[in-house]
Scaffold this active site. Structure first.
Site, mmCIF file in Angstrom:
data_model
loop_
_atom_site.group_PDB
_atom_site.id
_atom_site.type_symbol
_atom_site.label_atom_id
_atom_site.label_comp_id
_atom_site.label_asym_id
_atom_site.label_seq_id
_atom_site.Cartn_x
_atom_site.Cartn_y
_atom_site.Cartn_z
ATOM 1 N N HIS A 33 -6.290 -32.515 13.955
ATOM 2 C CA HIS A 33 -6.062 -32.180 15.046
ATOM 3 C C HIS A 33 -5.534 -33.494 15.911
ATOM 4 O O HIS A 33 -4.112 -33.733 16.186
ATOM 5 C CB HIS A 33 -7.390 -32.784 16.079
ATOM 6 N N ARG A 106 -2.944 -24.072 9.693
ATOM 7 C CA ARG A 106 -2.979 -24.489 8.588
ATOM 8 C C ARG A 106 -3.162 -24.188 6.847
ATOM 9 O O ARG A 106 -2.157 -24.254 6.090
ATOM 10 C CB ARG A 106 -4.678 -24.685 7.960
ATOM 11 N N SER A 144 -13.218 -28.061 11.544
ATOM 12 C CA SER A 144 -14.441 -28.715 12.263
ATOM 13 C C SER A 144 -15.988 -27.921 11.708
ATOM 14 O O SER A 144 -16.791 -29.278 11.854
ATOM 15 C CB SER A 144 -14.123 -28.732 13.856
#
Ligand code: PNS
Length: 178
Positions: A33, A106, A144
């Site tokens: 991020h 990604r 995350s």
């Protein structure tokens, strides 16, 4: 000049500032991020990093905690603002008078979901353009949830998150005291 280039000029003329919003859960913010934040901040006058306050999810960190974490890890970026929202993203974008939504991609696995979201947002707010940035390949496997999983078992996460987040996850998972 075609309509699309006209639109870009109008957006820039609006208040003279190009404002982009980078929305997400950021539970917690990762190096992936942060890489997007640094790169996107160079492309716009103001980058608003907006944390979704999703009442139906049970996050590790509260919205207030995530906002504070993001403020601390982006303190060196003067044109980055941290905010939270609980509305539809399309409405929030309008409210902030922004015209660009930034999302990181990604892999091809991200693509389908992102395409769907960008298309819905285009329907809901045709004035906002979603712009995708390819994640730095160093972080292409990062998420995350993976980071939380490693931290839960007290594994090493220093390559994946800033030191502040590593410390706060240790506290959350009871591996150290505050
Ligand atoms: O980091 P995430 O969880 O992939 O971010 C997803 C997010 C917050 C950008 C997305 O869920 C969102 O914008 N939610 C707000 C509600 C909304 O506008 N939904 C309609 C578009 S799918």
């Amino acid at each position: 000049m075609n309509n699309e280039s006209n639109q870009i000029i109008e957006h820039k003329a609006h208040g003279g500032k190009r404002i982009a919003v980078y929305p997400g859960s950021f539970d917690p913010v990762t190096m992936g991020h942060l890489d997007i934040i640094h790169r996107a901040a160079r492309q716009f006058d103001t980058l608003v990093v907006a944390v979704l306050n999703n009442l139906s999810k049970k996050p590790l960190f509260s919205v207030e905690e995530r906002v504070e974490q993001l403020k601390q890890v982006t303190a060196d970026l003067p044109n980055v603002e941290i905010d939270s929202f609980r509305d539809l993203l399309a409405n929030y974008i309008r409210e902030r008078e922004a015209h660009v939504i930034v999302r990181g991609i990604r892999s091809v696995t991200d693509f389908e979901y992102e395409l769907q979201m960008a298309s819905i947002n285009r329907e809901l707010n045709p004035d906002a353009e979603t712009i995708f940035m390819m994640t730095n390949p160093r972080y292409s496997y990062l998420s995350s949830s993976m980071v939380k999983e490693i931290a839960r078992f007290d594994g090493p996460v220093s390559d994946f998150v800033p030191p502040l987040i590593e410390q706060e996850m240790r506290v959350k998972f009871g591996h150290t005291s505050a």
